[in-house]
Motif scaffolding. Structure first.
Motif, PDB file in Angstrom:
ATOM      1  N   UNK A 128      47.159  38.823  37.631  1.00  0.00           N
ATOM      2  CA  UNK A 128      46.745  39.068  36.324  1.00  0.00           C
ATOM      3  C   UNK A 128      45.382  38.314  35.765  1.00  0.00           C
ATOM      4  N   UNK A 129      45.385  37.063  36.189  1.00  0.00           N
ATOM      5  CA  UNK A 129      44.286  36.179  35.738  1.00  0.00           C
ATOM      6  C   UNK A 129      42.924  36.782  36.342  1.00  0.00           C
ATOM      7  N   UNK A 130      42.939  37.195  37.448  1.00  0.00           N
ATOM      8  CA  UNK A 130      41.769  37.514  38.234  1.00  0.00           C
ATOM      9  C   UNK A 130      41.131  38.888  37.607  1.00  0.00           C
ATOM     10  N   UNK A 131      42.380  39.642  36.993  1.00  0.00           N
ATOM     11  CA  UNK A 131      41.770  40.873  36.503  1.00  0.00           C
ATOM     12  C   UNK A 131      41.295  40.757  35.383  1.00  0.00           C
ATOM     13  N   UNK A 132      41.680  39.733  34.586  1.00  0.00           N
ATOM     14  CA  UNK A 132      41.324  39.413  33.209  1.00  0.00           C
ATOM     15  C   UNK A 132      39.727  38.840  33.234  1.00  0.00           C
ATOM     16  N   UNK A 133      39.569  37.871  34.280  1.00  0.00           N
ATOM     17  CA  UNK A 133      38.424  37.273  34.271  1.00  0.00           C
ATOM     18  C   UNK A 133      37.439  38.337  34.857  1.00  0.00           C
ATOM     19  N   UNK A 134      37.812  39.096  35.847  1.00  0.00           N
ATOM     20  CA  UNK A 134      36.817  40.252  35.972  1.00  0.00           C
ATOM     21  C   UNK A 134      36.428  41.009  34.909  1.00  0.00           C
ATOM     22  N   UNK A 135      37.288  41.266  34.120  1.00  0.00           N
ATOM     23  CA  UNK A 135      37.204  42.293  32.812  1.00  0.00           C
ATOM     24  C   UNK A 135      36.016  41.504  31.855  1.00  0.00           C
ATOM     25  N   UNK A 136      36.394  40.217  31.804  1.00  0.00           N
ATOM     26  CA  UNK A 136      35.697  39.557  30.865  1.00  0.00           C
ATOM     27  C   UNK A 136      34.264  39.417  31.331  1.00  0.00           C
ATOM     28  N   UNK A 137      34.299  39.247  32.583  1.00  0.00           N
ATOM     29  CA  UNK A 137      32.798  39.077  33.327  1.00  0.00           C
ATOM     30  C   UNK A 137      31.960  40.507  33.017  1.00  0.00           C
ATOM     31  N   UNK A 138      32.693  41.640  33.411  1.00  0.00           N
ATOM     32  CA  UNK A 138      32.130  43.011  33.250  1.00  0.00           C
ATOM     33  C   UNK A 138      31.784  43.100  31.837  1.00  0.00           C
ATOM     34  N   UNK A 139      32.487  42.780  30.892  1.00  0.00           N
ATOM     35  CA  UNK A 139      31.944  42.888  29.521  1.00  0.00           C
ATOM     36  C   UNK A 139      31.029  42.077  29.162  1.00  0.00           C
TER      37      UNK A 139
END
Length: 188
Positions: A106-117
């Protein structure tokens, strides 16, 4: 000496210096030359031409070479996953160990989504044609240079240099927003 005279006079020296420095940096000599020309034009606009152009040019080539080496340490080729235990920087915080488990948490997906945003927001703020160019080149349809040039109405030969300038601008914007981890020690 006018800017065009300066460019003409320094072209052979820059070509030789960039060719010599490019071998150790892992970049193309033409890319190194382009970076130095941009640096010279930016400097000329702000402070005028350098007093000792040849010495300034040699120092600028070395500086751009160091920056290229530093960028290469942080870049991961597209599609290449870091091996287990490999330290990966630029994941939203300090360098982290990549686990052997291929499924992201979950943390990795949140970090990836935040980076993409953050990247999408920065791309939208880029000047001129950059947002459209980067959107076209990163399209899921994977268009060719000819298709991108036709879509944007610019020549195919200017796509590479324009893309390089846009990515450099994007890199500077993102580095200004997120404090990038600095290298430790001295670089020679």
């Amino acid at each position: 000496m006018t800017s065009s005279d300066l460019l003409i006079a320094l072209r052979p020296l820059l070509a030789a210096e960039a060719a010599a420095e490019a071998y150790g940096t892992g970049v193309e000599p033409a890319d190194l030359e382009q970076s130095v020309w941009v640096r010279l034009l930016e400097r000329s606009r702000q402070a005028g031409p350098p007093a000792a152009p040849a010495a300034w040019l040699r120092a600028a080539v070395r500086t751009e070479g160091r920056l290229a080496r530093r960028r290469a340490l942080h870049e991961v080729p597209y599609g290449a996953a870091a091996p287990a235990g490999h330290r990966v920087a630029g994941t939203g915080g300090p360098a982290v160990e990549r686990a052997a488990d291929p499924s992201p948490g979950v943390e990795d997906r949140v970090l990836v989504a935040e980076t993409c945003r953050a990247v999408r927001t920065a791309v939208a703020r880029l000047p001129g044609r950059c947002p459209g160019l980067l959107a076209a080149m990163l399209s899921p349809k994977d268009p060719t240079y000819r298709e991108v040039a036709g879509e944007l109405g610019i020549s195919q030969g200017s796509l590479g240099p324009t893309r390089s300038r846009c990515l450099g601008c994007l890199r500077r914007m993102l580095l200004a927003e997120v404090a990038a981890p600095e290298l430790r020690g001295k670089e020679r």
